[in-house]
Motif scaffolding. Structure first.
Motif, PDB file in Angstrom:
ATOM      1  N   VAL A 197       0.843  -1.185   0.000  1.00 36.20           N
ATOM      2  CA  VAL A 197       0.000   0.000   0.000  1.00 36.20           C
ATOM      3  C   VAL A 197       0.885   1.245   0.000  1.00 36.20           C
ATOM      4  O   VAL A 197       1.952   1.252   0.590  1.00 36.20           O
ATOM      5  CB  VAL A 197      -0.958  -0.003   1.223  1.00 36.20           C
ATOM      6  CG1 VAL A 197      -0.178   0.006   2.522  1.00 36.20           C
ATOM      7  CG2 VAL A 197      -1.940   1.143   1.172  1.00 36.20           C
ATOM      8  N   VAL A 198       0.429   2.273  -0.724  1.00 36.28           N
ATOM      9  CA  VAL A 198       1.104   3.565  -0.770  1.00 36.28           C
ATOM     10  C   VAL A 198       0.148   4.593  -0.173  1.00 36.28           C
ATOM     11  O   VAL A 198      -0.944   4.824  -0.695  1.00 36.28           O
ATOM     12  CB  VAL A 198       1.476   3.962  -2.205  1.00 36.28           C
ATOM     13  CG1 VAL A 198       2.099   5.361  -2.245  1.00 36.28           C
ATOM     14  CG2 VAL A 198       2.431   2.936  -2.815  1.00 36.28           C
ATOM     15  N   LEU A 199       0.550   5.215   0.921  1.00 40.09           N
ATOM     16  CA  LEU A 199      -0.299   6.140   1.660  1.00 40.09           C
ATOM     17  C   LEU A 199       0.112   7.568   1.318  1.00 40.09           C
ATOM     18  O   LEU A 199       1.259   7.955   1.518  1.00 40.09           O
ATOM     19  CB  LEU A 199      -0.163   5.894   3.155  1.00 40.09           C
ATOM     20  CG  LEU A 199      -0.376   4.428   3.583  1.00 40.09           C
ATOM     21  CD1 LEU A 199      -0.001   4.232   5.033  1.00 40.09           C
ATOM     22  CD2 LEU A 199      -1.809   4.011   3.349  1.00 40.09           C
ATOM     23  N   VAL A 200      -0.841   8.349   0.805  1.00 38.69           N
ATOM     24  CA  VAL A 200      -0.553   9.688   0.305  1.00 38.69           C
ATOM     25  C   VAL A 200      -1.354  10.715   1.097  1.00 38.69           C
ATOM     26  O   VAL A 200      -2.570  10.573   1.276  1.00 38.69           O
ATOM     27  CB  VAL A 200      -0.897   9.801  -1.189  1.00 38.69           C
ATOM     28  CG1 VAL A 200      -0.594  11.208  -1.704  1.00 38.69           C
ATOM     29  CG2 VAL A 200      -0.120   8.764  -1.998  1.00 38.69           C
ATOM     30  N   ALA A 201      -0.665  11.770   1.561  1.00 42.84           N
ATOM     31  CA  ALA A 201      -1.321  12.835   2.324  1.00 42.84           C
ATOM     32  C   ALA A 201      -0.718  14.171   1.929  1.00 42.84           C
ATOM     33  O   ALA A 201       0.338  14.240   1.293  1.00 42.84           O
ATOM     34  CB  ALA A 201      -1.152  12.600   3.826  1.00 42.84           C
ATOM     35  N   GLU A 227      -5.313  11.402   5.766  1.00 43.07           N
ATOM     36  CA  GLU A 227      -5.207  12.737   6.328  1.00 43.07           C
ATOM     37  C   GLU A 227      -3.782  13.010   6.807  1.00 43.07           C
ATOM     38  O   GLU A 227      -2.997  12.095   7.047  1.00 43.07           O
ATOM     39  CB  GLU A 227      -6.173  12.886   7.507  1.00 43.07           C
ATOM     40  CG  GLU A 227      -7.641  12.709   7.129  1.00 43.07           C
ATOM     41  CD  GLU A 227      -8.119  13.761   6.173  1.00 43.07           C
ATOM     42  OE1 GLU A 227      -7.706  14.942   6.321  1.00 43.07           O
ATOM     43  OE2 GLU A 227      -8.895  13.422   5.254  1.00 43.07           O
ATOM     44  N   GLY A 228      -3.470  14.312   6.993  1.00 40.05           N
ATOM     45  CA  GLY A 228      -2.168  14.686   7.518  1.00 40.05           C
ATOM     46  C   GLY A 228      -1.304  15.350   6.462  1.00 40.05           C
ATOM     47  O   GLY A 228      -1.745  15.605   5.337  1.00 40.05           O
ATOM     48  N   GLY A 229      -0.059  15.629   6.822  1.00 36.62           N
ATOM     49  CA  GLY A 229       0.831  16.303   5.894  1.00 36.62           C
ATOM     50  C   GLY A 229       2.232  16.444   6.450  1.00 36.62           C
ATOM     51  O   GLY A 229       2.623  15.747   7.379  1.00 36.62           O
ATOM     52  N   ARG A 230       2.980  17.414   5.907  1.00 36.63           N
ATOM     53  CA  ARG A 230       4.385  17.600   6.274  1.00 36.63           C
ATOM     54  C   ARG A 230       4.679  19.003   6.786  1.00 36.63           C
ATOM     55  O   ARG A 230       5.837  19.355   7.017  1.00 36.63           O
ATOM     56  CB  ARG A 230       5.281  17.292   5.062  1.00 36.63           C
ATOM     57  CG  ARG A 230       5.179  18.329   3.943  1.00 36.63           C
ATOM     58  CD  ARG A 230       5.759  17.839   2.633  1.00 36.63           C
ATOM     59  NE  ARG A 230       7.188  17.722   2.610  1.00 36.63           N
ATOM     60  CZ  ARG A 230       8.021  18.563   1.973  1.00 36.63           C
ATOM     61  NH1 ARG A 230       7.543  19.636   1.359  1.00 36.63           N
ATOM     62  NH2 ARG A 230       9.305  18.339   1.961  1.00 36.63           N
ATOM     63  N   ALA A 235       0.440  18.216  11.723  1.00 39.63           N
ATOM     64  CA  ALA A 235       0.132  17.545  10.459  1.00 39.63           C
ATOM     65  C   ALA A 235       0.833  16.198  10.374  1.00 39.63           C
ATOM     66  O   ALA A 235       0.251  15.209   9.909  1.00 39.63           O
ATOM     67  CB  ALA A 235       0.547  18.437   9.291  1.00 39.63           C
ATOM     68  N   ARG A 236       2.081  16.141  10.833  1.00 41.19           N
ATOM     69  CA  ARG A 236       2.818  14.876  10.790  1.00 41.19           C
ATOM     70  C   ARG A 236       2.223  13.847  11.746  1.00 41.19           C
ATOM     71  O   ARG A 236       2.169  12.657  11.434  1.00 41.19           O
ATOM     72  CB  ARG A 236       4.294  15.128  11.097  1.00 41.19           C
ATOM     73  CG  ARG A 236       5.035  15.825   9.949  1.00 41.19           C
ATOM     74  CD  ARG A 236       6.532  15.888  10.210  1.00 41.19           C
ATOM     75  NE  ARG A 236       6.849  16.852  11.243  1.00 41.19           N
ATOM     76  CZ  ARG A 236       7.098  18.140  11.005  1.00 41.19           C
ATOM     77  NH1 ARG A 236       7.036  18.614   9.780  1.00 41.19           N
ATOM     78  NH2 ARG A 236       7.405  18.966  11.999  1.00 41.19           N
ATOM     79  N   GLU A 237       1.769  14.290  12.919  1.00 38.99           N
ATOM     80  CA  GLU A 237       1.129  13.374  13.855  1.00 38.99           C
ATOM     81  C   GLU A 237      -0.180  12.847  13.280  1.00 38.99           C
ATOM     82  O   GLU A 237      -0.508  11.666  13.419  1.00 38.99           O
ATOM     83  CB  GLU A 237       0.882  14.074  15.193  1.00 38.99           C
ATOM     84  CG  GLU A 237       0.262  13.168  16.251  1.00 38.99           C
ATOM     85  CD  GLU A 237       1.129  11.988  16.620  1.00 38.99           C
ATOM     86  OE1 GLU A 237       0.556  10.954  17.042  1.00 38.99           O
ATOM     87  OE2 GLU A 237       2.371  12.080  16.486  1.00 38.99           O
TER      88      GLU A 237
END
Length: 364
Positions: A197-201, A227-230, A235-237
């Protein structure tokens, strides 16, 4: 799941101490709690007959991984004063266990490993992206790349009508170039770990551009948007939490597919259920995948041989050389026979419907 990683645990000729401990470090007194849990496990092993050399060997490795945050556990195996294996668990065991048996008892380890998937985590925004690849059962990434690309004209500024159009075109072009670099990283990372699986946020616009780049040459593994981001710690959590949930859902979906296959192949005579049928199939080398429930508390004992790990039965008189025979709980011996005969493993997730919580898919 391939069981080859368990094979070194079965190389001991004498009794094996098998330990599964909660080594979570989420409280201020975690180190003390781990020490107390190990002390209780050590005492139990000694009462079961573990020698001091073996206990001392375990003393040297017990304690888990100090820099891994969140829930974790460990599985340890030792015999004759030698550590046979030490493994970090993604989740703590339901309860600590410490057993001395004629052979290793790594079912808890196998179940934990079976719950994990090789995966890629991607966080993208207008400046680029972070790409991480994790093999199954790894707490540290095997692949890590940060793509920050160009930031010139990346913000869509307000200006005159013609200038605004020009700025916007240039901004979109930079976004696209940055996400194109990230897409190359995603494909490389997914191939590196054979991702399931590739998880994209991340930023919705950046995600849209990344999706376009991945359409023509998709990466290995199913793409899931989370959900989330960088951008910051929050966002990382959020990304970590949503990624964990997505991996759990993917794992459960994979297990449901195996159960669907079990149902279909049982009807077609290409699968078996129950301890007697499965032990016989293992003895004959016909098992492709062993399925066991994690709760083996009701298991009867079976007899097995040290010289032929596939040889299993309830009557020692039928198994040949009495000097090579020993008895242990059925689940322990079924897993040993599967690991040493090249069979795969899948947990029977609750609610378990298979007879005895045991089933097998057969080789064609």
């Amino acid at each position: 799941m391939d069981l080859e990683f368990l094979q070194p645990l079965y190389e001991a000729d004498g009794p094996v101490a098998s330990v599964h401990l909660d080594t979570t470090r989420s409280s201020h007194d975690a180190e003390k709690q781990i020490e107390l849990r190990w002390r209780a496990a050590r005492r139990s092993l000694a009462e079961q007959g573990a020698d001091e050399e073996t206990l001392a060997a375990l003393d040297e490795v017990v304690g888990g991984v100090a820099d891994v945050p969140g829930p974790q556990g460990e599985a340890l195996f030792a015999s004759g004063g030698r550590v046979l294996g030490a493994f970090t668990l993604a989740e703590p065991p339901a309860s600590d266990s410490a057993l001395v048996l004629p052979v290793a008892d790594p079912l808890g380890l196998a179940v934990d490993r079976d719950h994990q998937l090789p995966h890629v985590v991607v966080a993208v925004d207008r400046e680029g992206g972070d790409v991480y690849a994790y093999p199954a059962a790894a707490h540290e990434e095997s692949y890590r790349r940060t793509f920050n690309g160009s930031t010139l004209h990346i913000t869509r500024v307000k200006a005159g009508k013609e200038a605004q159009k020009s700025y916007h075109r240039r901004s979109v072009q930079v976004w696209s170039e940055n996400t194109g670099q990230a897409a190359d990283g995603v494909r490389e990372a997914a191939a590196d770990v054979d991702a399931a699986v590739v998880l994209v946020a991340g930023d919705p616009k950046a995600i849209g551009l990344l999706r376009e780049h991945l359409t023509d040459r998709p990466p290995h593994g199913r793409i899931v948007y989370v959900e989330g981001g960088r951008t910051d710690d929050s966002a990382r959590e959020g990304l970590r939490e949503s990624a964990d949930e997505a991996i759990r859902e993917a794992m459960e979906a994979a297990h449901r597919e195996v159960l669907d296959r079990l149902e279909a192949e049982t009807a077609g005579g290409r699968a078996l259920q129950g301890i007697p049928a499965v032990q016989q199939a293992l003895t004959e080398g016909r098992v492709e995948t062993l399925l066991l429930s994690a709760d083996r508390s009701g298991d009867p004992d079976l007899y097995a041989s040290r010289t032929d790990p596939q040889l299993l039965g309830t009557d020692p008189a039928e198994l040949g050389d009495a000097s090579a025979l020993f008895s242990a709980p059925a689940g322990t011996l079924l897993l040993r026979a599967a690991a040493l005969s090249g069979a795969n493993f899948t947990e029977l997730l609750p609610p378990v419907s298979a007879t005895d919580g045991v089933a097998a898919l057969l080789r064609y």
